[in-house]
Enzyme design. Structure first.
Site, PDB file in Angstrom:
ATOM      1  N   THR A 134       0.826  -1.212   0.000  1.00 45.65           N
ATOM      2  CA  THR A 134       0.000   0.000   0.000  1.00 45.65           C
ATOM      3  C   THR A 134       0.860   1.262   0.000  1.00 45.65           C
ATOM      4  OG1 THR A 134      -1.456   1.272   1.459  1.00 45.65           O
ATOM      5  CG2 THR A 134      -0.103  -0.379   2.514  1.00 45.65           C
ATOM      6  N   ASP A 135       0.271   2.365  -0.455  1.00 47.34           N
ATOM      7  CA  ASP A 135       0.966   3.658  -0.374  1.00 47.34           C
ATOM      8  C   ASP A 135       1.013   4.170   1.068  1.00 47.34           C
ATOM      9  OD1 ASP A 135      -1.726   4.288  -0.050  1.00 47.34           O
ATOM     10  OD2 ASP A 135      -1.761   5.890  -1.550  1.00 47.34           O
ATOM     11  N   GLU A 136       0.228   3.545   1.959  1.00 48.28           N
ATOM     12  CA  GLU A 136       0.186   4.039   3.341  1.00 48.28           C
ATOM     13  C   GLU A 136       1.510   3.854   4.064  1.00 48.28           C
ATOM     14  OE1 GLU A 136      -3.308   3.383   5.649  1.00 48.28           O
ATOM     15  OE2 GLU A 136      -4.455   2.809   3.896  1.00 48.28           O
ATOM     16  N   TYR A 159      -1.877  -0.804  10.941  1.00 50.88           N
ATOM     17  CA  TYR A 159      -2.000  -1.457   9.621  1.00 50.88           C
ATOM     18  C   TYR A 159      -0.806  -1.102   8.736  1.00 50.88           C
ATOM     19  CZ  TYR A 159      -3.292  -1.879   4.694  1.00 50.88           C
ATOM     20  OH  TYR A 159      -3.271  -2.151   3.347  1.00 50.88           O
ATOM     21  N   LYS A 163       2.286  -3.416   7.226  1.00 53.37           N
ATOM     22  CA  LYS A 163       2.578  -3.577   5.791  1.00 53.37           C
ATOM     23  C   LYS A 163       4.011  -3.123   5.499  1.00 53.37           C
ATOM     24  CE  LYS A 163       0.244  -4.739   2.863  1.00 53.37           C
ATOM     25  NZ  LYS A 163      -0.117  -6.091   2.316  1.00 53.37           N
TER      26      LYS A 163
HETATM   27  N1  LIG Z   1      -7.940  -1.966  -0.515  1.00 48.70           N
HETATM   28  C1  LIG Z   1      -7.030  -1.077  -0.893  1.00 48.70           C
HETATM   29  O1  LIG Z   1      -7.379   0.069  -1.224  1.00 48.70           O
HETATM   30  C2  LIG Z   1      -5.565  -1.482  -0.998  1.00 48.70           C
HETATM   31  C3  LIG Z   1      -4.673  -0.591  -1.590  1.00 48.70           C
HETATM   32  C4  LIG Z   1      -3.320  -0.958  -1.709  1.00 48.70           C
HETATM   33  C5  LIG Z   1      -2.901  -2.192  -1.270  1.00 48.70           C
HETATM   34  N2  LIG Z   1      -3.795  -3.030  -0.676  1.00 48.70           N
HETATM   35  C6  LIG Z   1      -3.293  -4.348  -0.250  1.00 48.70           C
HETATM   36  O2  LIG Z   1      -3.898  -5.297  -1.119  1.00 48.70           O
HETATM   37  C7  LIG Z   1      -4.137  -6.502  -0.426  1.00 48.70           C
HETATM   38  C8  LIG Z   1      -5.592  -6.875  -0.541  1.00 48.70           C
HETATM   39  O3  LIG Z   1      -6.391  -5.831   0.004  1.00 48.70           O
HETATM   40  P1  LIG Z   1      -7.985  -5.964   0.029  1.00 48.70           P
HETATM   41  O4  LIG Z   1      -8.534  -4.601   0.152  1.00 48.70           O
HETATM   42  O5  LIG Z   1      -8.433  -6.833  -1.069  1.00 48.70           O
HETATM   43  O6  LIG Z   1      -8.181  -6.724   1.412  1.00 48.70           O
HETATM   44  P2  LIG Z   1      -9.425  -7.558   1.938  1.00 48.70           P
HETATM   45  O7  LIG Z   1      -9.468  -7.324   3.413  1.00 48.70           O
HETATM   46  O8  LIG Z   1     -10.646  -7.277   1.133  1.00 48.70           O
HETATM   47  O9  LIG Z   1      -9.029  -9.082   1.641  1.00 48.70           O
HETATM   48  C9  LIG Z   1      -8.019  -9.741   2.347  1.00 48.70           C
HETATM   49  C10 LIG Z   1      -8.165 -11.237   2.062  1.00 48.70           C
HETATM   50  O10 LIG Z   1      -7.097 -11.906   2.739  1.00 48.70           O
HETATM   51  C11 LIG Z   1      -7.634 -13.038   3.409  1.00 48.70           C
HETATM   52  N3  LIG Z   1      -6.794 -13.309   4.584  1.00 48.70           N
HETATM   53  C12 LIG Z   1      -6.658 -12.537   5.699  1.00 48.70           C
HETATM   54  N4  LIG Z   1      -5.821 -13.139   6.570  1.00 48.70           N
HETATM   55  C13 LIG Z   1      -5.413 -14.297   5.963  1.00 48.70           C
HETATM   56  C14 LIG Z   1      -4.526 -15.339   6.358  1.00 48.70           C
HETATM   57  N5  LIG Z   1      -3.906 -15.317   7.546  1.00 48.70           N
HETATM   58  N6  LIG Z   1      -4.322 -16.350   5.500  1.00 48.70           N
HETATM   59  C15 LIG Z   1      -4.945 -16.384   4.294  1.00 48.70           C
HETATM   60  N7  LIG Z   1      -5.808 -15.440   3.883  1.00 48.70           N
HETATM   61  C16 LIG Z   1      -6.038 -14.413   4.723  1.00 48.70           C
HETATM   62  C17 LIG Z   1      -9.051 -12.635   3.792  1.00 48.70           C
HETATM   63  O11 LIG Z   1      -9.871 -13.781   4.031  1.00 48.70           O
HETATM   64  C18 LIG Z   1      -9.471 -11.837   2.572  1.00 48.70           C
HETATM   65  O12 LIG Z   1     -10.041 -12.678   1.596  1.00 48.70           O
HETATM   66  C19 LIG Z   1      -3.660  -6.276   1.011  1.00 48.70           C
HETATM   67  O13 LIG Z   1      -2.372  -6.806   1.140  1.00 48.70           O
HETATM   68  C20 LIG Z   1      -3.649  -4.776   1.154  1.00 48.70           C
HETATM   69  O14 LIG Z   1      -2.684  -4.358   2.091  1.00 48.70           O
HETATM   70  C21 LIG Z   1      -5.118  -2.710  -0.532  1.00 48.70           C
END
Ligand SMILES: NC(=O)c1ccc[n+]([C@@H]2O[C@H](COP(=O)([O-])OP(=O)(O)OC[C@H]3O[C@@H](n4cnc5c(N)ncnc54)[C@H](O)[C@@H]3O)[C@@H](O)[C@H]2O)c1
Length: 371
Positions: A134-136, A159, A163
């Site tokens: 993430t950019d965070e 969080y 990350k």
């Molecule tokens: N949502 C955003 O805007 C955003 C932006 C940049 C990066 N990200 C990164 O992208 C990734 C996905 O984000 P998202 O928004 O889809 O998250 P999300 O919370 O919607 O999904 C996370 C998924 O990971 C699974 N999970 C959690 N713990 C687990 C474990 N211990 N073992 C296996 N599976 C597990 C959950 O069941 C879920 O399906 C993350 O790594 C997040 O940091 C998200």
């Protein structure tokens, strides 16, 4: 030979978009997910019967199970998205964030490194591990400037700190072991199948139910919004053509203040689902999130220049699609609103421990303004 990709967290918001994208492109996909509250197999209903898609319920902290999945499926690439992802939840309960985001990434790295080393030399060089971040991790910007790949890390929340720690582990594994890892750092995503605790789906669904639309502080925090399918395409490009050991920022050049995002959703709903008064009247300003970063904005020019990626959706086209999707897909979100998350505020500290809190304008149901 058909490409094989192991996706972690493929039942989540972005992971499901990645699985839908890859399966649609004919790639063989194994989706590995523990199915926490944020994981939802219904987000994969359009592909779950496809011959090139499989699911395995595995916790990424279970290194032995991950090792077996790697050996059994023999992927060419891993796209690692599994994480705890909601800042507000990390404020009141950081354990799962440390466990999954840091220990889980360590477990993935060690299992994948053993798998990579055991591959025949010809196949070893082709292997890639993409860590999705993430950019965070960069912390907060002032009014000017953009995050570039070399911006120093300065995370504000449990969080983003978790990350950041996971990014450092991945970089160290690339440098120390020559492990073929790449990292991507993306801005706020939005789009279909987004869990209703996050700002955009929360506002759409509260508005549909004529409930208060919670906005933290004065709504002045700026986020750089990217449509989730643009992110999925970027990740597919990075895992195929990104340079080993490099980082790539991903962002849509769509900076918006939170209050403007909420107003835009209200305007769309006034047209698509009128309630006899402007939806804006439902906006309710609530006490700010502790440690709330003011502004994030991504410079994605390295990804654009090196890999030719461009965001397809503007914020205007993407938000229109997203609001329309929620109106048309009650079957997906209604069970979540009823059984998993009803719109209550998360991430509130007890009095005296909260930083930079402003007097609450309202105590009504509220939700997150971040990923
Ligand atoms: N949502 C955003 O805007 C955003 C932006 C940049 C990066 N990200 C990164 O992208 C990734 C996905 O984000 P998202 O928004 O889809 O998250 P999300 O919370 O919607 O999904 C996370 C998924 O990971 C699974 N999970 C959690 N713990 C687990 C474990 N211990 N073992 C296996 N599976 C597990 C959950 O069941 C879920 O399906 C993350 O790594 C997040 O940091 C998200």
């Amino acid at each position: 030979m058909t490409r094989k990709v192991l996706v972690t967290g493929g039942a989540g918001f972005i992971g499901s978009a990645v699985c839908r994208h890859l399966v649609g492109a004919g790639v063989n996909v194994l989706n590995v997910d523990a199915l926490t509250y944020a994981g939802n197999l219904k987000s994969l209903s359009t592909i779950d019967n496809a011959p090139n898609y499989r699911f395995a319920r595995i916790d990424i902290c279970d290194r032995r199970a991950i090792a077996e999945a790697l050996e059994g499926f023999a992927p060419d690439q891993v796209i690692h998205l599994a994480a705890e992802s909601h800042v507000d939840r990390s404020i009141t309960g950081s354990d799962a964030f440390i466990q999954t985001n840091i220990v889980g990434t360590f477990s993935m790295l060690e299992a994948a490194r053993a798998y990579w080393l055991a591959r025949p030399p010809g196949r070893r060089d082709e292997f890639r591990f993409l860590h999705v971040s993430t950019d965070e991790v960069y912390g907060s910007l002032g009014g000017e400037g953009l995050f570039i790949e070399t911006t120093p890390y300065d995370p504000s929340s449990p969080y983003s700190a978790s990350k950041a720690a996971s990014d450092h582990l991945v970089s160290a594994w690339a440098r120390t072991y020559g492990f073929p890892a790449v990292i991507s750092n993306c801005s706020n995503n939005y789009g279909p199948y987004h869990f209703p605790e996050k700002l955009i789906p929360l506002v759409v669904l509260n508005a549909v139910h004529e409930k208060p639309l919670p906005v933290y502080g004065a709504g002045a925090n700026v986020r750089d919004w990217l449509y989730v399918e643009d992110h999925a395409r970027a990740l597919d490009l990075i895992v195929q053509r990104g340079r080993v050991g490099e980082k790539y920022n991903v962002g849509g050049r769509n900076e918006r203040r939170n209050i403007d995002v909420v107003r835009r959703i209200c305007a769309i709903l006034d047209r698509l689902r009128p309630i006899g008064r402007p939806h804006e009247q439902l906006i309710t300003f609530v006490a700010d999130r502790p440690g709330h970063d003011l502004r994030y904005a991504i410079d994605a020019s390295k990804l654009e220049r090196e890999l030719g990626w461009r965001a397809v959706e503007t914020f205007e086209s993407g938000i229109e699609k997203t609001v329309g999707w929620y109106l048309d897909n009650e079957w997906w979100w209604r069970p979540l609103r009823e059984k998993v998350y009803a719109g209550e505020r998360l991430g509130v500290l007890s009095q005296g421990t909260q930083q930079s809190a402003k007097p609450a304008g309202a105590t009504a149901a509220a939700g997150g303004t971040r990923k």
